[in-house]
Design a protein around this motif. Structure first.
Motif, PDB file in Angstrom:
ATOM      1  N   LEU A   1       0.876  -1.172   0.000  1.00 56.74           N
ATOM      2  CA  LEU A   1       0.000   0.000   0.000  1.00 56.74           C
ATOM      3  C   LEU A   1       0.909   1.217   0.000  1.00 56.74           C
ATOM      4  CD1 LEU A   1      -2.473  -1.770   0.532  1.00 56.74           C
ATOM      5  CD2 LEU A   1      -3.173  -0.169   2.306  1.00 56.74           C
ATOM      6  N   TYR A   2       1.087   1.806  -1.174  1.00 54.94           N
ATOM      7  CA  TYR A   2       1.957   2.977  -1.253  1.00 54.94           C
ATOM      8  C   TYR A   2       1.113   4.219  -0.983  1.00 54.94           C
ATOM      9  CZ  TYR A   2       5.433   6.316  -2.671  1.00 54.94           C
ATOM     10  OH  TYR A   2       6.336   7.352  -2.664  1.00 54.94           O
ATOM     11  N   VAL A   3       1.432   4.919   0.117  1.00 51.86           N
ATOM     12  CA  VAL A   3       0.672   6.095   0.543  1.00 51.86           C
ATOM     13  C   VAL A   3       1.346   7.331  -0.040  1.00 51.86           C
ATOM     14  CG1 VAL A   3      -0.282   7.362   2.494  1.00 51.86           C
ATOM     15  CG2 VAL A   3       0.049   4.878   2.647  1.00 51.86           C
ATOM     16  N   LEU A   4       0.586   8.065  -0.819  1.00 57.62           N
ATOM     17  CA  LEU A   4       1.099   9.203  -1.573  1.00 57.62           C
ATOM     18  C   LEU A   4       0.339  10.450  -1.162  1.00 57.62           C
ATOM     19  CD1 LEU A   4       1.741   9.180  -5.397  1.00 57.62           C
ATOM     20  CD2 LEU A   4       0.149  10.835  -4.439  1.00 57.62           C
TER      21      LEU A   4
ATOM     22  N   VAL B   1       1.019  -3.393  -6.199  1.00 61.46           N
ATOM     23  CA  VAL B   1       1.054  -2.121  -5.481  1.00 61.46           C
ATOM     24  C   VAL B   1      -0.313  -1.466  -5.592  1.00 61.46           C
ATOM     25  CG1 VAL B   1       2.137   0.141  -5.279  1.00 61.46           C
ATOM     26  CG2 VAL B   1       3.508  -1.831  -5.996  1.00 61.46           C
ATOM     27  N   LEU B   2      -0.908  -1.149  -4.458  1.00 61.13           N
ATOM     28  CA  LEU B   2      -2.144  -0.384  -4.417  1.00 61.13           C
ATOM     29  C   LEU B   2      -1.777   1.013  -3.949  1.00 61.13           C
ATOM     30  CD1 LEU B   2      -5.582  -1.593  -3.072  1.00 61.13           C
ATOM     31  CD2 LEU B   2      -4.831   0.763  -2.832  1.00 61.13           C
ATOM     32  N   VAL B   3      -1.963   1.999  -4.801  1.00 58.33           N
ATOM     33  CA  VAL B   3      -1.561   3.370  -4.495  1.00 58.33           C
ATOM     34  C   VAL B   3      -2.719   4.083  -3.799  1.00 58.33           C
ATOM     35  CG1 VAL B   3      -0.834   5.573  -5.452  1.00 58.33           C
ATOM     36  CG2 VAL B   3       0.083   3.440  -6.382  1.00 58.33           C
ATOM     37  N   VAL B   4      -2.428   4.654  -2.642  1.00 59.16           N
ATOM     38  CA  VAL B   4      -3.419   5.376  -1.846  1.00 59.16           C
ATOM     39  C   VAL B   4      -3.067   6.857  -1.899  1.00 59.16           C
ATOM     40  CG1 VAL B   4      -4.471   5.649   0.421  1.00 59.16           C
ATOM     41  CG2 VAL B   4      -3.733   3.385  -0.344  1.00 59.16           C
ATOM     42  N   GLY B   5      -3.860   7.641  -2.613  1.00 63.19           N
ATOM     43  CA  GLY B   5      -3.671   9.088  -2.659  1.00 63.19           C
ATOM     44  C   GLY B   5      -4.292   9.720  -1.427  1.00 63.19           C
TER      45      GLY B   5
ATOM     46  N   ALA C   1      -0.596  -5.058 -14.504  1.00 57.70           N
ATOM     47  CA  ALA C   1      -0.888  -5.938 -13.377  1.00 57.70           C
ATOM     48  C   ALA C   1      -0.185  -5.488 -12.104  1.00 57.70           C
ATOM     49  CB  ALA C   1      -0.488  -7.373 -13.718  1.00 57.70           C
ATOM     50  N   ALA C   2       0.949  -4.780 -12.230  1.00 55.37           N
ATOM     51  CA  ALA C   2       1.687  -4.342 -11.044  1.00 55.37           C
ATOM     52  C   ALA C   2       0.903  -3.318 -10.237  1.00 55.37           C
ATOM     53  CB  ALA C   2       3.037  -3.770 -11.453  1.00 55.37           C
ATOM     54  N   LEU C   3       0.054  -2.520 -10.913  1.00 54.90           N
ATOM     55  CA  LEU C   3      -0.747  -1.510 -10.238  1.00 54.90           C
ATOM     56  C   LEU C   3      -2.135  -2.079  -9.975  1.00 54.90           C
ATOM     57  CD1 LEU C   3      -1.017   1.380  -9.186  1.00 54.90           C
ATOM     58  CD2 LEU C   3      -1.666   2.089 -11.495  1.00 54.90           C
ATOM     59  N   VAL C   4      -2.377  -2.440  -8.735  1.00 59.27           N
ATOM     60  CA  VAL C   4      -3.636  -3.082  -8.365  1.00 59.27           C
ATOM     61  C   VAL C   4      -4.800  -2.100  -8.469  1.00 59.27           C
ATOM     62  CG1 VAL C   4      -4.895  -4.214  -6.487  1.00 59.27           C
ATOM     63  CG2 VAL C   4      -2.468  -4.718  -6.859  1.00 59.27           C
ATOM     64  N   ASP C   5      -4.609  -0.883  -7.937  1.00 56.74           N
ATOM     65  CA  ASP C   5      -5.701   0.100  -7.937  1.00 56.74           C
ATOM     66  C   ASP C   5      -5.142   1.424  -7.441  1.00 56.74           C
ATOM     67  OD1 ASP C   5      -8.167   1.219  -8.205  1.00 56.74           O
ATOM     68  OD2 ASP C   5      -9.143   0.100  -6.595  1.00 56.74           O
TER      69      ASP C   5
ATOM     70  N   GLY D   1     -14.313   2.519   1.749  1.00 53.59           N
ATOM     71  CA  GLY D   1     -14.141   1.977   0.400  1.00 53.59           C
ATOM     72  C   GLY D   1     -12.820   1.264   0.241  1.00 53.59           C
ATOM     73  N   LEU D   2     -11.752   1.796   0.850  1.00 50.26           N
ATOM     74  CA  LEU D   2     -10.447   1.142   0.791  1.00 50.26           C
ATOM     75  C   LEU D   2     -10.485  -0.213   1.496  1.00 50.26           C
ATOM     76  CD1 LEU D   2      -7.392   1.137   0.185  1.00 50.26           C
ATOM     77  CD2 LEU D   2      -7.068   2.401   2.330  1.00 50.26           C
ATOM     78  N   VAL D   3     -11.112  -0.259   2.663  1.00 50.90           N
ATOM     79  CA  VAL D   3     -11.220  -1.533   3.391  1.00 50.90           C
ATOM     80  C   VAL D   3     -12.000  -2.552   2.567  1.00 50.90           C
ATOM     81  CG1 VAL D   3     -12.208  -2.641   5.438  1.00 50.90           C
ATOM     82  CG2 VAL D   3     -10.966  -0.476   5.667  1.00 50.90           C
ATOM     83  N   SER D   4     -13.099  -2.128   1.972  1.00 49.67           N
ATOM     84  CA  SER D   4     -13.894  -3.052   1.136  1.00 49.67           C
ATOM     85  C   SER D   4     -13.076  -3.545  -0.052  1.00 49.67           C
ATOM     86  CB  SER D   4     -15.169  -2.352   0.647  1.00 49.67           C
ATOM     87  OG  SER D   4     -16.019  -2.018   1.725  1.00 49.67           O
ATOM     88  N   ARG D   5     -12.302  -2.661  -0.662  1.00 51.07           N
ATOM     89  CA  ARG D   5     -11.469  -3.057  -1.801  1.00 51.07           C
ATOM     90  C   ARG D   5     -10.432  -4.090  -1.387  1.00 51.07           C
ATOM     91  NH1 ARG D   5      -9.262  -4.762  -5.688  1.00 51.07           N
ATOM     92  NH2 ARG D   5      -8.517  -3.618  -7.524  1.00 51.07           N
ATOM     93  N   LEU D   6      -9.796  -3.889  -0.256  1.00 52.23           N
ATOM     94  CA  LEU D   6      -8.786  -4.828   0.222  1.00 52.23           C
ATOM     95  C   LEU D   6      -9.414  -6.177   0.564  1.00 52.23           C
ATOM     96  CD1 LEU D   6      -6.719  -2.444   2.535  1.00 52.23           C
ATOM     97  CD2 LEU D   6      -5.908  -3.537   0.437  1.00 52.23           C
TER      98      LEU D   6
END
Length: 629
Positions: free
Chosen positions: A174-177, A203-207, A240-244, A258-263
């Motif tokens: 979870l990359y936090v940006l 990698v799931l990018v979290v803005g 494929a490397a970028l999950v969401d 929404g993030l919890v549901s996605r995970l």
């Protein structure tokens, strides 16, 4: 104190007291006389109608007394180290460093007297303790002079990511940006941290920090997501490397459900999860929010302490973790039922405590969410963000009651996980932040960092400048409008606590030399002695071509101090010269983050280059508006 109506912008004489009558506002660029002026936004003085209740007004004096008590205790115990006592092998529950009393300048230090008393109380007492550094950060006494070198941060992070995969599968990252920091300077370094032998599952990018940004036009979140996706593509994250990509606010809770549901629906409980990101991106705040959500095992919040959260870069020094709940079909169904029930509520149906907390979040951000827990009754006083008043050498102690001359209190027995609860658990790890190079925050003191980093919703400040005018953002950035045929609009997006000053090109150098490190420009602070060690401002010439009076052509990002969106007439060519402190990055961001931001303004203030400010209303997700169905 002089009070004016909310959302008004005036120029006050620098040396005049606030009780003095306001004189008419002349153009800031006029440059006549020796008296310097700056723009002061008085809407941040609380109006009488918005004053906090008596109980809230009493909190600040109590916290000040608590901070003084904490500082006194820290001073009494600062030098009590004992190198003969071996390290504990137990991590600080606030930053993850190994607790020890042998070196007061090393991570995880606890004064020897306190350390020995914890050992006597047993392993449970030690596991509930935090180091002196976290204690100082939590109680407002300032962190001890400890900062791990960037290479050490990277080593801790790299070692963790290169561990052999558990459960036969690599971790999800979870990359936090921080969306206000785009383009993210650390994201391109991510591939170098991963082991080629043990690739991550994705990698799931979290803005993060979207709550700080006002909506400049309908669909602004979609445009923000496009900017994040473009940054990922430039860093080589695609396919494929970028999950969401998810946009959230770890502080106000927006987007977290929404993030919890996605995970839970995609990753489920397939492997471990690592929170990565640059310093000050909000990883530890996100960790604390997830710890009190449906993503965590139901008993974990009662056993695992929250991570220390501070604006000081590099707060987390080692790994922190909590066990991830297994999202069975039954649990997902029960969670969805709770979310549906909460989404059907209106604000009037919330309890008084929920309303009070929601109103606090609305003051802090434009986007607000409600993070609940399905599998355990949520306490009405639960908080999303870190509460420093609840953290001391142990969570059960209060520094106001602490006397270093008295024997320490006995610790109550802490809850522990059973072997069966964690033997096959998947874990969510908070990792040390990756230090950003060429960042102005690296030059600032802790007090200055608190002024520079936005903690509340950013209110845009727009000015119309002619060629020959100069805009200062504190003493950390400067933009000269050198050449152009027509006026242009400059919208400042930065911490509301940083002053903006407009003057002429002929006076600009004098303003900086006279007022840098003084109250007038505010940051840095400390007078002439501070400026002797502070690097000088260095210029970079910028040429822009306008695309219309309603849309900014580019952002000029003054390192991490903030940015200025430039809006100009179509086909109008502008020659600008921007300055940041030597050794810090100045970035021209095209396209701009909020292209229509100049429209978020009030009327022009006669005789000045400034517009009155305008703050858009806040939005709460998953809450039905009154009268809707």
């Amino acid at each position: 104190m002089l009070r004016l109506g909310p959302a008004l912008l005036f120029r006050l004489p620098r040396l005049a007291p606030l009780r003095a009558p306001l004189r008419p506002c002349g153009a800031a660029a006029a440059g006549h006389g020796t008296e310097q002026e700056r723009f002061v936004f008085l809407e941040y003085e609380p109006d009488p109608a918005e004053r906090a209740p008596r109980r809230e007004r009493e909190v600040k004096p109590r916290r000040e007394r608590r901070a003084r008590g904490a500082a006194a205790v820290a001073a009494a115990m600062t030098s009590l180290s004992d190198p003969s006592v071996p390290p504990s092998g137990v991590s600080c529950s606030g930053c993850g460093a190994e607790l020890q009393c042998g070196d007061s300048g090393a991570p995880g230090f606890v004064p020897a007297e306190r350390y020995r008393s914890l050992l006597c109380e047993g392993p449970a007492a030690l596991r509930g303790a935090v180091c002196r550094r976290c204690w100082a950060l939590a109680h407002g006494g300032g962190a001890p002079g400890l900062r791990l070198p960037p290479a050490e941060h990277r080593r801790v992070l790299s070692d963790a990511l290169r561990r052999p995969p558990r459960h036969g599968r690599g971790p999800l990252l979870l990359y936090v940006l921080d969306v206000t920091e785009l383009p993210d300077p650390v994201l391109p370094q991510l591939p170098a941290l991963l082991s080629p032998d043990v690739p991550a599952a994705g990698v799931l990018v979290v803005g993060n920090k979207v709550d700080l940004l006002p909506a400049d036009r309908r669909g602004h979140l979609g445009r923000l997501r496009q900017r994040v996706a473009a940054a990922c593509a430039r860093a080589g994250l695609r396919g494929a490397a970028l999950v969401d990509i998810r946009l959230v606010s770890a502080k106000t809770g927006y987007g977290l459900e929404g993030l919890v549901s996605r995970l839970q629906r995609s990753w489920k409980c397939a492997g471990d999860v690592y929170l990565l990101g640059a310093t000050n991106s909000g990883k530890s705040t996100l960790f604390n929010t997830l710890l009190r959500s449906d993503y965590c095992k139901s008993r974990a919040p009662d056993i695992i302490d929250r991570a220390t959260v501070s604006p000081w870069p590099g707060t987390t020094l080692n790994l922190l973790k909590f066990p991830i709940i297994n999202p069975t079909c039954d649990r997902i169904f029960r969670r969805q039922e709770r979310l549906k029930e909460e989404a059907a509520k209106t604000e009037d149906q919330l309890s008084s405590e929920e309303k009070k907390y929601l109103n606090q979040l609305k003051k802090q951000g434009y986007l607000v969410g409600r993070v609940g827990r399905t599998f355990k009754q949520q306490k009405s006083s639960a908080e999303i963000d870190f509460d420093p008043d609840k953290l001391s050498y142990s969570l059960d102690e209060d520094p106001r009651d602490e006397d270093p001359r008295e024997p320490p209190k006995r610790f109550e027995e802490r809850e522990e996980f059973t072997h069966n609860e964690v033997k096959d658990a998947r874990w969510c790890f908070d990792t040390p932040g990756i230090v950003k190079e060429d960042c102005v925050l690296n030059l600032l003191t802790e007090k200055e960092v608190k002024l520079v980093l936005p903690s509340h919703a950013i209110v845009p400040r727009t000015f119309i400048l002619k060629p020959g005018m100069v805009l200062f953002l504190a003493a950390l950035g400067r933009i000269d409008y050198l050449e152009g045929e027509k006026p242009a609009w400059f919208s400042v997006l930065a911490s509301n606590l940083l002053p903006v000053h407009v003057t002429t090109l002929g006076n600009a150098d004098t303003v900086y030399e006279k007022h840098a490190a003084q109250e007038f420009l505010k940051v840095p602070m400390g007078g002439e002695e501070r400026m002797k060690e502070f690097p000088p401002l260095v210029p970079q010439d910028i040429t822009l071509k306008g695309i219309g009076t309603t849309e900014a052509v580019a952002d000029i990002k003054l390192s991490s101090a903030g940015w200025v969106a430039v809006t100009a007439h179509a086909e109008e060519e502008l020659l600008l010269r921007a300055y940041t402190p030597k050794g810090t990055a100045l970035v021209v961001r095209e396209p701009p983050l909020l292209p229509y931001i100049s429209a978020i303004r009030g009327a022009r203030i006669p005789g000045t280059p400034a517009y009155r400010t305008k703050k858009p209303p806040s939005f709460v997700e998953n809450l039905r508006t009154t009268g809707s169905r």
